[in-house]
Design a protein around this motif. Sequence first.
Motif, PDB file in Angstrom:
ATOM      1  N   LEU A  28      29.807  27.969  30.111  1.00  9.16           N
ATOM      2  CA  LEU A  28      31.089  28.488  30.584  1.00  9.16           C
ATOM      3  C   LEU A  28      30.842  29.525  31.671  1.00  9.16           C
ATOM      4  N   LYS A  29      31.390  29.249  32.849  1.00  8.01           N
ATOM      5  CA  LYS A  29      31.385  30.249  33.916  1.00  8.01           C
ATOM      6  C   LYS A  29      32.789  30.811  34.057  1.00  8.01           C
ATOM      7  N   SER A  30      32.857  32.088  34.376  1.00  4.89           N
ATOM      8  CA  SER A  30      34.170  32.720  34.492  1.00  4.89           C
ATOM      9  C   SER A  30      34.144  33.786  35.572  1.00  4.89           C
ATOM     10  N   GLY A  31      35.321  34.037  36.083  1.00  5.98           N
ATOM     11  CA  GLY A  31      35.555  35.180  36.952  1.00  5.98           C
ATOM     12  C   GLY A  31      36.832  35.832  36.462  1.00  5.98           C
ATOM     13  N   CYS A  84      44.318  40.713  33.343  1.00  6.66           N
ATOM     14  CA  CYS A  84      42.903  40.463  33.649  1.00  6.66           C
ATOM     15  C   CYS A  84      42.667  38.968  33.457  1.00  6.66           C
ATOM     16  N   HIS A  85      43.310  38.159  34.314  1.00  6.43           N
ATOM     17  CA  HIS A  85      43.219  36.713  34.173  1.00  6.43           C
ATOM     18  C   HIS A  85      41.759  36.278  34.192  1.00  6.43           C
ATOM     19  N   HIS A  86      41.429  35.320  33.315  1.00  8.14           N
ATOM     20  CA  HIS A  86      40.087  34.745  33.259  1.00  8.14           C
ATOM     21  C   HIS A  86      40.124  33.369  33.925  1.00  8.14           C
ATOM     22  N   ASN A  87      39.304  33.180  34.943  1.00  2.00           N
ATOM     23  CA  ASN A  87      39.220  31.904  35.650  1.00  2.00           C
ATOM     24  C   ASN A  87      37.997  31.150  35.133  1.00  2.00           C
ATOM     25  N   LEU A  88      38.242  29.979  34.554  1.00  2.81           N
ATOM     26  CA  LEU A  88      37.248  29.296  33.736  1.00  2.81           C
ATOM     27  C   LEU A  88      36.829  27.963  34.335  1.00  2.81           C
ATOM     28  N   SER A  89      35.550  27.664  34.215  1.00  2.00           N
ATOM     29  CA  SER A  89      35.028  26.342  34.571  1.00  2.00           C
ATOM     30  C   SER A  89      33.849  26.045  33.649  1.00  2.00           C
ATOM     31  N   LEU A  90      33.635  24.749  33.364  1.00  2.00           N
ATOM     32  CA  LEU A  90      32.554  24.312  32.474  1.00  2.00           C
ATOM     33  C   LEU A  90      31.529  23.548  33.281  1.00  2.00           C
ATOM     34  N   LEU A 149      40.462  26.732  35.779  1.00  2.00           N
ATOM     35  CA  LEU A 149      41.582  27.008  34.891  1.00  2.00           C
ATOM     36  C   LEU A 149      41.800  28.518  34.825  1.00  2.00           C
ATOM     37  N   GLU A 150      42.935  28.962  35.336  1.00  5.20           N
ATOM     38  CA  GLU A 150      43.277  30.382  35.292  1.00  5.20           C
ATOM     39  C   GLU A 150      44.042  30.655  33.999  1.00  5.20           C
ATOM     40  N   TYR A 151      43.398  31.356  33.099  1.00 10.48           N
ATOM     41  CA  TYR A 151      43.937  31.662  31.770  1.00 10.48           C
ATOM     42  C   TYR A 151      44.537  33.064  31.845  1.00 10.48           C
TER      43      TYR A 151
END
Length: 461
Positions: A153-156, A266-272, A352-354
Amino acid sequence: MTATALDGHRETNSQEQLLRDLTEQVTASGVKYVYYQVVTLTGRVLAKVVPAEHLRRNLERGVQFHRTAISDLQADRHGELLGGGAAAAEFTAMPDSDTFRVLPWDPSVGRFLCRLYEPSHVPVRGGEPLATDPRGNLFRLHDAFTASTGLRLKSGCEPEMTWLGPSLEVKVRPGASPAYHAGNLELMRPIYQKLIDYAQAMGLDMIEGDYEDAGQLELNWMYDSCELTADRLITYRQICQQVAREFGVTASFMPKPTTGSMGNGCHHNLSLWHGDENILEEAGRRELHLTERGRHALGGLLAHVPGSMAVMASTVNSYKRFWDAGQFAPSRVNWGLDNKTCTVRLSSNGRLEYKLPDASVNPYLSHAALLAAMQDGLERELDPGEPQTSSSYDGGGSPAEEALPLTLGDALTAFDRDKIVRSAFPEELATLFGRLKADEWARSCGAVTDWDREMYLEYLP
């Protein structure tokens, strides 16, 4: 005797080449003092300071903290010290060697981030990872997720925050927004320049930022593996606090500082990722689109939104952010294609912006919950349903869409019921977090506020 996890960490830190390299780095940089830092369940940073000449000893042996420090040494309303009581054993904090940084505002001070362990002398569990350590738990959980799925999982994150001070006030025309205004950004120039300079010196790859609401600034850094993003968010908050001290202003990560203002998210932007491939997107496709596995991961995220709320929005104040319709905070469990009103927004580049997490989030806990939710979606091949095409605020969504919990009390109930989200944490951690937050909720319910006095003090007869 069987080697423990603590033994392994000590052995890693005792490698002669590593010790020489770190000693040379400390000497060359002029560091005289070292902070050994621990992150608590609420995301606060605790530290012990040790003269740098004891570097080798601390790398090999760590430092000790009282066990209840992990829950901020917080006593509940009945006076009980949460997390084990006053007589509880200490824990051992072992520095991670790759987290050493020199503080750019005082090069005589360096810092390490630590992972936490039961001390060796404790019966049965001696040397095991401390169950209530949120940082260590995320590292272990991410490795287990990779072993099970083959993915990382990568995130920004997008840490919005409020800066307060007489020199930072702006004029806003009624009905308008101060967002993106160059003049307001210029007002913050000395602050954002100092922030970026310090952040870069601490290893954050700063990429962009903007002015979003009155006093609200957001600065972003490059995405990375989720545990590194979590470390960097903790570091960024400390940088903001230091810059605020230097300018004589207040830097606040309060989720909803004033009524009617934008909340601090503090939105978490997610990619797998599987190696160098983001499995959420298909190569060559330009339109917004999710792969089948991406849909399953999204289905898991949505299925566990209610159970995750207490982690993502972890304070009483957090829920004020969800009551102001139209302020870009989510209101229902849904997703959309570049739709900023949804809980999850599919953006460009398979991201995916969570949008549930707020500025006060503990990123080690939030990413752990996200890993558990996505793994459940992947394993059960959950369907996220069709994307929301209109505003989530106008009542045009699907009748099946679930509303978000709108108080910390409701969120804690949902957390207790969600076995998947709770499985992201050792039972001792989940229980202590629940007790800590239940006490916060109870204290708020019993507090008489300005709102109470305005509503009822002179209402009757």
